[in-house]
Design a protein around this motif. Structure first.
Motif, PDB file in Angstrom:
ATOM      1  N   PRO A 128       0.899  -1.299   0.111  1.00  0.00           N
ATOM      2  CA  PRO A 128       0.141  -0.103  -0.094  1.00  0.00           C
ATOM      3  C   PRO A 128       0.834   0.980   0.100  1.00  0.00           C
ATOM      4  CG  PRO A 128       0.110  -0.901   2.173  1.00  0.00           C
ATOM      5  CD  PRO A 128       0.773  -1.890   1.172  1.00  0.00           C
ATOM      6  N   PRO A 129       0.439   2.350  -0.460  1.00  0.00           N
ATOM      7  CA  PRO A 129       1.011   3.674  -0.531  1.00  0.00           C
ATOM      8  C   PRO A 129       1.071   4.115   0.859  1.00  0.00           C
ATOM      9  CG  PRO A 129      -1.120   3.882  -1.704  1.00  0.00           C
ATOM     10  CD  PRO A 129      -0.693   2.188  -1.402  1.00  0.00           C
ATOM     11  N   PRO A 130       1.616   5.375   1.006  1.00  0.00           N
ATOM     12  CA  PRO A 130       1.447   6.048   2.378  1.00  0.00           C
ATOM     13  C   PRO A 130       0.289   6.311   2.773  1.00  0.00           C
ATOM     14  CG  PRO A 130       2.785   7.399   0.732  1.00  0.00           C
ATOM     15  CD  PRO A 130       2.489   6.012   0.082  1.00  0.00           C
ATOM     16  N   ALA A 131       0.013   6.725   3.984  1.00  0.00           N
ATOM     17  CA  ALA A 131      -1.223   7.550   4.346  1.00  0.00           C
ATOM     18  C   ALA A 131      -1.536   8.760   4.023  1.00  0.00           C
ATOM     19  CB  ALA A 131      -1.515   7.385   5.873  1.00  0.00           C
ATOM     20  N   GLU A 132      -0.406   9.549   3.885  1.00  0.00           N
ATOM     21  CA  GLU A 132      -0.353  11.076   3.486  1.00  0.00           C
ATOM     22  C   GLU A 132       0.787  11.401   2.564  1.00  0.00           C
ATOM     23  OE1 GLU A 132      -2.836  13.444   4.755  1.00  0.00           O
ATOM     24  OE2 GLU A 132      -3.788  12.082   6.121  1.00  0.00           O
ATOM     25  N   GLU A 133       0.488  11.985   1.547  1.00  0.00           N
ATOM     26  CA  GLU A 133       1.550  12.571   0.548  1.00  0.00           C
ATOM     27  C   GLU A 133       0.954  13.366  -0.445  1.00  0.00           C
ATOM     28  OE1 GLU A 133       3.234   9.985  -2.668  1.00  0.00           O
ATOM     29  OE2 GLU A 133       1.404   8.514  -2.220  1.00  0.00           O
ATOM     30  N   THR A 134       1.487  14.026  -0.983  1.00  0.00           N
ATOM     31  CA  THR A 134       1.282  15.309  -2.059  1.00  0.00           C
ATOM     32  C   THR A 134       1.953  14.857  -3.175  1.00  0.00           C
ATOM     33  OG1 THR A 134       1.020  16.942  -0.472  1.00  0.00           O
ATOM     34  CG2 THR A 134       1.372  17.832  -2.989  1.00  0.00           C
ATOM     35  N   ARG A 135       1.078  14.638  -4.149  1.00  0.00           N
ATOM     36  CA  ARG A 135       1.650  14.118  -5.626  1.00  0.00           C
ATOM     37  C   ARG A 135       1.027  15.384  -6.653  1.00  0.00           C
ATOM     38  NH1 ARG A 135      -0.233  11.114 -10.222  1.00  0.00           N
ATOM     39  NH2 ARG A 135       1.633  10.274 -11.300  1.00  0.00           N
ATOM     40  N   HIS A 136       1.851  15.980  -7.482  1.00  0.00           N
ATOM     41  CA  HIS A 136       1.362  16.988  -8.504  1.00  0.00           C
ATOM     42  C   HIS A 136       0.541  18.047  -8.008  1.00  0.00           C
ATOM     43  CE1 HIS A 136       2.399  13.702 -11.711  1.00  0.00           C
ATOM     44  NE2 HIS A 136       3.485  14.019 -11.226  1.00  0.00           N
ATOM     45  N   GLY A 137       0.666  18.346  -6.753  1.00  0.00           N
ATOM     46  CA  GLY A 137      -0.104  19.304  -6.007  1.00  0.00           C
ATOM     47  C   GLY A 137      -1.286  18.868  -5.467  1.00  0.00           C
ATOM     48  N   VAL A 138      -1.905  17.567  -5.559  1.00  0.00           N
ATOM     49  CA  VAL A 138      -2.938  17.040  -4.951  1.00  0.00           C
ATOM     50  C   VAL A 138      -2.597  16.523  -3.557  1.00  0.00           C
ATOM     51  CG1 VAL A 138      -4.855  15.315  -5.097  1.00  0.00           C
ATOM     52  CG2 VAL A 138      -3.988  16.599  -7.283  1.00  0.00           C
ATOM     53  N   ARG A 139      -3.214  16.920  -2.402  1.00  0.00           N
ATOM     54  CA  ARG A 139      -2.992  16.376  -1.255  1.00  0.00           C
ATOM     55  C   ARG A 139      -3.937  15.054  -1.009  1.00  0.00           C
ATOM     56  NH1 ARG A 139      -3.101  22.297   2.180  1.00  0.00           N
ATOM     57  NH2 ARG A 139      -2.082  23.291   0.744  1.00  0.00           N
ATOM     58  N   ILE A 140      -3.083  13.811  -0.753  1.00  0.00           N
ATOM     59  CA  ILE A 140      -3.728  12.702  -0.846  1.00  0.00           C
ATOM     60  C   ILE A 140      -3.838  12.187   0.766  1.00  0.00           C
ATOM     61  CG2 ILE A 140      -3.825  10.363  -1.903  1.00  0.00           C
ATOM     62  CD1 ILE A 140      -1.890  11.211  -3.825  1.00  0.00           C
ATOM     63  N   HIS A 141      -5.115  11.784   1.140  1.00  0.00           N
ATOM     64  CA  HIS A 141      -5.428  11.448   2.456  1.00  0.00           C
ATOM     65  C   HIS A 141      -5.843   9.989   2.191  1.00  0.00           C
ATOM     66  CE1 HIS A 141      -5.149  15.410   3.855  1.00  0.00           C
ATOM     67  NE2 HIS A 141      -5.828  15.664   2.541  1.00  0.00           N
ATOM     68  N   ARG A 142      -5.182   8.979   2.662  1.00  0.00           N
ATOM     69  CA  ARG A 142      -5.630   7.450   2.700  1.00  0.00           C
ATOM     70  C   ARG A 142      -5.845   6.778   3.790  1.00  0.00           C
ATOM     71  NH1 ARG A 142      -1.080   7.720  -0.980  1.00  0.00           N
ATOM     72  NH2 ARG A 142      -1.312   7.706  -3.250  1.00  0.00           N
ATOM     73  N   VAL A 143      -6.980   6.245   3.876  1.00  0.00           N
ATOM     74  CA  VAL A 143      -7.520   5.473   5.266  1.00  0.00           C
ATOM     75  C   VAL A 143      -7.315   4.156   5.469  1.00  0.00           C
ATOM     76  CG1 VAL A 143      -8.854   7.605   5.875  1.00  0.00           C
ATOM     77  CG2 VAL A 143      -9.797   5.327   4.582  1.00  0.00           C
ATOM     78  N   ARG A 144      -7.021   3.269   6.254  1.00  0.00           N
ATOM     79  CA  ARG A 144      -6.810   2.178   6.287  1.00  0.00           C
ATOM     80  C   ARG A 144      -8.330   1.392   5.623  1.00  0.00           C
ATOM     81  NH1 ARG A 144      -2.495  -0.125   8.450  1.00  0.00           N
ATOM     82  NH2 ARG A 144      -1.029   1.379   9.895  1.00  0.00           N
ATOM     83  N   ALA A 145      -8.071   0.290   4.915  1.00  0.00           N
ATOM     84  CA  ALA A 145      -9.167  -0.483   4.651  1.00  0.00           C
ATOM     85  C   ALA A 145      -8.612  -1.875   3.987  1.00  0.00           C
ATOM     86  CB  ALA A 145      -9.981   0.213   3.368  1.00  0.00           C
ATOM     87  N   THR A 146      -9.590  -2.922   4.125  1.00  0.00           N
ATOM     88  CA  THR A 146      -9.081  -4.095   3.798  1.00  0.00           C
ATOM     89  C   THR A 146      -8.636  -4.256   2.112  1.00  0.00           C
ATOM     90  OG1 THR A 146     -11.234  -4.755   3.501  1.00  0.00           O
ATOM     91  CG2 THR A 146     -10.188  -5.333   5.426  1.00  0.00           C
TER      92      THR A 146
END
Length: 416
Positions: A45-63
């Motif tokens: 899985p990718p990291p829980a928080e990161e910024t890519r091409h200016g987009v702030r990505i917030h990922r939550v745990r899920a199966t």
């Protein structure tokens, strides 16, 4: 909000990534709320928080159990619901919240944010649920749980400030849910001209590496799911097994692909070849391996789903063979653009005839491919479609130039 986002290869992930990054380019502050679990199980899985091409990505745990069974899919959905709801509540207020339809009824979180946080809600209707399961006979409205899900789904549509649909047949279904015309916006999904572009047959490295240089390749690329049909493709392969120059190439996955694999193994259909998904950066090579692209859809799914693979096929400058209803977004587009041939489900004779005709008349196939590429560039390319999205955002925040809003850029949260 959506369950999938970059680096996943799911169609919704790719389109959402394109949209989010295009809005950043236009001056918006964009956040994406998605799952850490991957569309393809077993991948790191990718990291829980990161910024890519200016987009702030917030990922939550899920199966990430996969799509192999209803139980696994429901477990993935429920785990994301819980994580997304908790995260959404803790985040600051956004001007606009865009919710997709993976998993079904995730838009309900957007409805709650609209009601209690005052955000504008846009419901991007990539497909309709539980409409799809009801149409396929997997669920019954007599079941009180299903009836409740259907009521909640319709409620999300009615409560949204805008509902973005993929075409007129989907719009008709949305109207029947009680959504006013003034809230329905038609914006098709797209492909990208910088990602998918024509490559001459003799210059395609994948064709050569797979030993397809002298073959007429009939390709199905992407998910072969329950909304589609594989029967006609398998029957056509059976009837054309003695034409050694014609190869049926399936790239991707999906529950219907098992039918193809079983038929290939049980009957020794050597004219069928199977490959896994290819990375997005190789799509221009993958899709241009084809001499003709296959697309299918079951008639009961009209207005519920719109196969996005059509636009990749058009971008690749190859003709399209569509097996499905005469009247649907896909069939209408093919007729309008003059980029292929449509046949009804069960009409295997016509499908075989169409394949042989294109194989025997390459100039006709080339002309259809050129027509498709031209229509793609004018109506189904990322830039034009995302410009329609930008106009919609500007309308909702009251300024078509979001970067010049006095209090700073508008903030868009995309919940997948």
């Amino acid at each position: 909000m959506n369950q999938y986002y970059w680096p996943d290869h799911a169609s919704t992930a790719q389109h959402l990534t394109d949209l989010a990054e295009s809005l950043v380019d236009r001056g918006y502050e964009v956040h994406v709320l998605c799952a850490r679990g991957r569309y393809e199980p077993g991948v790191e899985p990718p990291p829980a928080e990161e910024t890519r091409h200016g987009v702030r990505i917030h990922r939550v745990r899920a199966t990430s159990l996969g799509r192999g069974s209803v139980f696994k899919r429901m477990a993935d959905y429920l785990s994301f619901y819980v994580g997304a709801a908790r995260k959404a509540i803790s985040m600051p207020k956004f001007d606009v919240v865009v919710t997709l339809t993976t998993p079904p009824i995730i838009g309900l979180i957007g409805t709650l944010l609209r009601r209690f946080r005052g955000a504008c809600q846009v419901y991007w209707s990539m497909d309709l649920h539980p409409d799809a399961s009801l149409a396929l006979g997997q669920m019954s409205k007599r079941n009180p749980v299903v009836s409740l899900l259907a009521w909640l789904s319709d409620l999300v549509y009615r409560q949204s400030d805008r509902v973005v649909v993929l075409g007129p047949y989907m719009a008709d279904r949305i109207r029947k849910k009680g959504v006013r015309d003034s809230r329905i916006v038609e914006i098709p999904v797209w492909s990208r001209e910088d990602e998918i572009f024509p490559i001459p047959r003799h210059e395609n490295p994948m064709r050569e590496s797979l030993g397809l240089s002298d073959k007429f390749v009939v390709m199905y690329s992407g998910n072969l799911g329950l909304a589609h049909s594989a029967t006609e493709f398998i029957d056509a392969a059976r009837r054309l097994r003695d034409r050694e120059e014609i190869v049926f190439l399936f790239i991707g996955g999906g529950p219907r692909l098992r039918e193809v694999k079983e038929a290939k193994e049980a009957e020794g259909l050597e004219n069928i070849r199977l490959l896994d998904y290819v990375p997005r950066e190789q799509l221009h090579e993958s899709l241009t391996m084809a001499d003709a692209h296959l697309v299918s859809m079951r008639p009961e799914m009209t207005g519920i789903v719109v196969p996005g693979k059509l636009y990749g096929a058009m971008a690749s400058e190859r003709p399209v063979l569509f097996v499905g209803p005469d009247h649907s977004e896909t069939a209408d587009t093919i007729r309008y653009a003059g980029c292929g041939i449509t046949v009804r489900l069960g009409e295997v004779d016509m499908l075989v005839e169409a394949i042989e005709s294109l194989a025997d008349h390459p100039e006709t196939a080339a002309s259809m491919g050129e027509n498709g590429r031209s229509a793609f560039l004018s109506e189904f390319e990322r830039e034009g479609c995302c410009e329609q999205w930008a106009a919609l955002m500007g309308e909702l925040v009251g300024d078509l130039r979001p970067a010049s809003v006095p209090d700073g850029p508008a903030v868009v949260s995309v919940i997948r």
